[in-house]
Design a protein around this motif. Sequence first.
Motif, PDB file in Angstrom:
ATOM      1  N   GLY A   1       0.793  -1.222   0.000  1.00 13.60           N
ATOM      2  CA  GLY A   1       0.000   0.000   0.000  1.00 13.60           C
ATOM      3  C   GLY A   1       0.823   1.268   0.000  1.00 13.60           C
ATOM      4  O   GLY A   1       2.040   1.250   0.234  1.00 13.60           O
ATOM      5  N   HIS A   2       0.109   2.372  -0.273  1.00 12.44           N
ATOM      6  CA  HIS A   2       0.708   3.698  -0.312  1.00 12.44           C
ATOM      7  C   HIS A   2       0.404   4.517   0.945  1.00 12.44           C
ATOM      8  O   HIS A   2       1.112   5.465   1.248  1.00 12.44           O
ATOM      9  CB  HIS A   2       0.155   4.502  -1.504  1.00 12.44           C
ATOM     10  CG  HIS A   2       0.411   3.913  -2.846  1.00 12.44           C
ATOM     11  ND1 HIS A   2      -0.164   2.744  -3.281  1.00 12.44           N
ATOM     12  CD2 HIS A   2       1.190   4.350  -3.867  1.00 12.44           C
ATOM     13  CE1 HIS A   2       0.241   2.490  -4.513  1.00 12.44           C
ATOM     14  NE2 HIS A   2       1.055   3.448  -4.904  1.00 12.44           N
TER      15      HIS A   2
ATOM     16  N   LEU B   1      11.143  -1.438   1.095  1.00 10.10           N
ATOM     17  CA  LEU B   1      10.993  -0.181   0.364  1.00 10.10           C
ATOM     18  C   LEU B   1      11.067  -0.433  -1.140  1.00 10.10           C
ATOM     19  O   LEU B   1      11.989  -1.074  -1.638  1.00 10.10           O
ATOM     20  CB  LEU B   1      12.088   0.800   0.781  1.00 10.10           C
ATOM     21  CG  LEU B   1      12.077   2.171   0.110  1.00 10.10           C
ATOM     22  CD1 LEU B   1      10.807   2.935   0.471  1.00 10.10           C
ATOM     23  CD2 LEU B   1      13.314   2.964   0.517  1.00 10.10           C
ATOM     24  N   VAL B   2      10.084   0.098  -1.876  1.00  8.21           N
ATOM     25  CA  VAL B   2      10.049  -0.056  -3.337  1.00  8.21           C
ATOM     26  C   VAL B   2       9.219   1.069  -3.925  1.00  8.21           C
ATOM     27  O   VAL B   2       8.309   1.598  -3.272  1.00  8.21           O
ATOM     28  CB  VAL B   2       9.477  -1.441  -3.730  1.00  8.21           C
ATOM     29  CG1 VAL B   2       8.011  -1.551  -3.327  1.00  8.21           C
ATOM     30  CG2 VAL B   2       9.633  -1.713  -5.217  1.00  8.21           C
ATOM     31  N   ASP B   3       9.532   1.448  -5.150  1.00 11.78           N
ATOM     32  CA  ASP B   3       8.718   2.424  -5.872  1.00 11.78           C
ATOM     33  C   ASP B   3       7.483   1.706  -6.409  1.00 11.78           C
ATOM     34  O   ASP B   3       7.585   0.889  -7.342  1.00 11.78           O
ATOM     35  CB  ASP B   3       9.537   3.022  -7.019  1.00 11.78           C
ATOM     36  CG  ASP B   3       8.754   4.055  -7.830  1.00 11.78           C
ATOM     37  OD1 ASP B   3       7.576   4.304  -7.502  1.00 11.78           O
ATOM     38  OD2 ASP B   3       9.325   4.599  -8.795  1.00 11.78           O
ATOM     39  N   LEU B   4       6.336   1.992  -5.846  1.00 15.88           N
ATOM     40  CA  LEU B   4       5.119   1.285  -6.238  1.00 15.88           C
ATOM     41  C   LEU B   4       4.626   1.675  -7.621  1.00 15.88           C
ATOM     42  O   LEU B   4       3.684   1.061  -8.143  1.00 15.88           O
ATOM     43  CB  LEU B   4       4.025   1.528  -5.193  1.00 15.88           C
ATOM     44  CG  LEU B   4       4.291   0.920  -3.814  1.00 15.88           C
ATOM     45  CD1 LEU B   4       3.172   1.259  -2.853  1.00 15.88           C
ATOM     46  CD2 LEU B   4       4.462  -0.595  -3.895  1.00 15.88           C
ATOM     47  N   GLN B   5       5.249   2.695  -8.231  1.00 16.50           N
ATOM     48  CA  GLN B   5       4.923   3.032  -9.613  1.00 16.50           C
ATOM     49  C   GLN B   5       5.715   2.172 -10.605  1.00 16.50           C
ATOM     50  O   GLN B   5       5.415   2.180 -11.803  1.00 16.50           O
ATOM     51  CB  GLN B   5       5.229   4.516  -9.873  1.00 16.50           C
ATOM     52  CG  GLN B   5       4.516   5.479  -8.947  1.00 16.50           C
ATOM     53  CD  GLN B   5       3.010   5.374  -9.027  1.00 16.50           C
ATOM     54  OE1 GLN B   5       2.445   5.188 -10.111  1.00 16.50           O
ATOM     55  NE2 GLN B   5       2.353   5.472  -7.888  1.00 16.50           N
TER      56      GLN B   5
ATOM     57  N   ASP C   1      -5.001  -0.579  -0.243  1.00 18.11           N
ATOM     58  CA  ASP C   1      -5.671   0.598  -0.777  1.00 18.11           C
ATOM     59  C   ASP C   1      -5.972   0.361  -2.253  1.00 18.11           C
ATOM     60  O   ASP C   1      -5.590  -0.677  -2.823  1.00 18.11           O
ATOM     61  CB  ASP C   1      -4.851   1.872  -0.554  1.00 18.11           C
ATOM     62  CG  ASP C   1      -3.439   1.803  -1.123  1.00 18.11           C
ATOM     63  OD1 ASP C   1      -3.275   1.256  -2.234  1.00 18.11           O
ATOM     64  OD2 ASP C   1      -2.504   2.283  -0.469  1.00 18.11           O
ATOM     65  N   CYS C   2      -6.653   1.310  -2.886  1.00 17.77           N
ATOM     66  CA  CYS C   2      -7.112   1.100  -4.259  1.00 17.77           C
ATOM     67  C   CYS C   2      -5.951   0.967  -5.232  1.00 17.77           C
ATOM     68  O   CYS C   2      -5.967   0.103  -6.125  1.00 17.77           O
ATOM     69  CB  CYS C   2      -8.024   2.255  -4.681  1.00 17.77           C
ATOM     70  SG  CYS C   2      -9.572   2.332  -3.752  1.00 17.77           S
ATOM     71  N   GLN C   3      -4.923   1.825  -5.073  1.00 18.58           N
ATOM     72  CA  GLN C   3      -3.780   1.757  -5.977  1.00 18.58           C
ATOM     73  C   GLN C   3      -3.068   0.414  -5.852  1.00 18.58           C
ATOM     74  O   GLN C   3      -2.657  -0.192  -6.850  1.00 18.58           O
ATOM     75  CB  GLN C   3      -2.805   2.889  -5.675  1.00 18.58           C
ATOM     76  CG  GLN C   3      -3.388   4.272  -5.878  1.00 18.58           C
ATOM     77  CD  GLN C   3      -3.913   4.873  -4.571  1.00 18.58           C
ATOM     78  OE1 GLN C   3      -4.488   4.164  -3.726  1.00 18.58           O
ATOM     79  NE2 GLN C   3      -3.716   6.169  -4.410  1.00 18.58           N
ATOM     80  N   ALA C   4      -2.922  -0.064  -4.623  1.00 23.31           N
ATOM     81  CA  ALA C   4      -2.237  -1.341  -4.407  1.00 23.31           C
ATOM     82  C   ALA C   4      -3.044  -2.508  -4.985  1.00 23.31           C
ATOM     83  O   ALA C   4      -2.472  -3.464  -5.515  1.00 23.31           O
ATOM     84  CB  ALA C   4      -1.994  -1.556  -2.916  1.00 23.31           C
TER      85      ALA C   4
ATOM     86  N   ALA D   1       6.595   6.993   1.505  1.00 23.67           N
ATOM     87  CA  ALA D   1       5.544   7.543   2.363  1.00 23.67           C
ATOM     88  C   ALA D   1       5.173   6.586   3.492  1.00 23.67           C
ATOM     89  O   ALA D   1       4.578   7.002   4.489  1.00 23.67           O
ATOM     90  CB  ALA D   1       4.308   7.881   1.532  1.00 23.67           C
ATOM     91  N   THR D   2       5.531   5.317   3.365  1.00 21.77           N
ATOM     92  CA  THR D   2       5.168   4.316   4.380  1.00 21.77           C
ATOM     93  C   THR D   2       6.344   3.903   5.249  1.00 21.77           C
ATOM     94  O   THR D   2       6.199   3.034   6.113  1.00 21.77           O
ATOM     95  CB  THR D   2       4.587   3.058   3.707  1.00 21.77           C
ATOM     96  OG1 THR D   2       5.619   2.386   2.966  1.00 21.77           O
ATOM     97  CG2 THR D   2       3.463   3.427   2.748  1.00 21.77           C
TER      98      THR D   2
END
Length: 386
Positions: free
Chosen positions: A10-11, A53-57, A82-85, A38-39
């Motif tokens: 999640g973000h 840690l990873v860039d979720l994009q 969350d929705c993005q995840a 952010a997390t």
Amino acid sequence: MDASTVILIGHQRRLLLPALQAARAGGIRRRIVVGDRATRRLRWSTSCSRHVLVDLQDQRAVTDRLLELACEFPQAVLVPCDCQATSLLHRVRSRVPLPTIPHADPELIELLDDKSRFQRFCEEQDLAVPEALAFAGKEQLVFDALADALGVPFVVKPVRGSGSLGVVVVRHAEELQRGVLDDGGYPAGAVVVQRYVPGCDVDVDLFAVDGRLRAATVHRVRGHQMQFGRHAALEALAGRLCAATHYSGPMNIDARIEQGTGRIFLIESNPRYWASLLAPAACGLNFLREGLEAARPGPPAPTRFLGTGSTSTRHPLLRPAEWRALLADRGERGRLLRSSVLDPYALVLFGATLPALARRVLRRLAAPLRRSAGRVGSEQAREAIS
């Protein structure tokens, strides 16, 4: 399936933290977060066993990290928070040999998370929603035109957003100007304006699998108490929404019961886990655990309802009646309390709320003194006049 390890993706810290705490309370031994910068602060939480840690994009980077975790924990369960995840996990899951909790596809998440599209979908399905108008941006809002179309008050909110960010109840032109048009921090992008429904707020918390409710409860907040119970009509509306969309996963639905008519209006949906996830868990229905159980192969389980229950929205340190359970309860209730009180990160968050809490207490204490001073002043004025 190894239910001793979950990998939460999640973000948003405000959604990941209660999910971590619910997993800990549910007896999950290893609770790993895969998140962006952010997390990162969650690594200080005792509910977080590890932060990756990873860039979720970056889908490739996410896939690589999940493959590494799959080698280390081959039976862990993936949980988007969350929705993005959820959308991200749907895109990469074919390349990651780990089971996931049931979840919806990105197109359905987009539909349910977009307040304007959700409004139109409910109208098409004959699910009651307040009258509403959609606009490309707040600059298009004109008070007189909105008042004529929807009446006063009306509600302005971003098409996307959570946590009541940008939700403004407008009663007169000055409120629209000050609270929306002139607010430089108001969320950019499309907005929806809804007719205000006088009445009481009520929510449905649920987990669905293939359009069928697996677990559900209805809650209202009254003062510092979140009260859970059954509501047949609202449960039926939630069931119709899930069936119409063939929805899978967790969802929180905001609704209003109209004063005078008792009519129920759906306001918006949140197709993800929610910030108050610990409240139903404290009363016996842990939706994080329900998702993990739904990931197990086998026939569908009967729907679980939380028929009754109540829990305080205050921090456990402000509830002396809970202190004994905090220390002595070895079950899920005790683990929930300890996940808030014996957690450095959660304690820092609680400490940040104390100044505002102190101001509210002082205002309440000062109110009788102000009223008394006002009465004395009025009596003195009358005596002076006489």
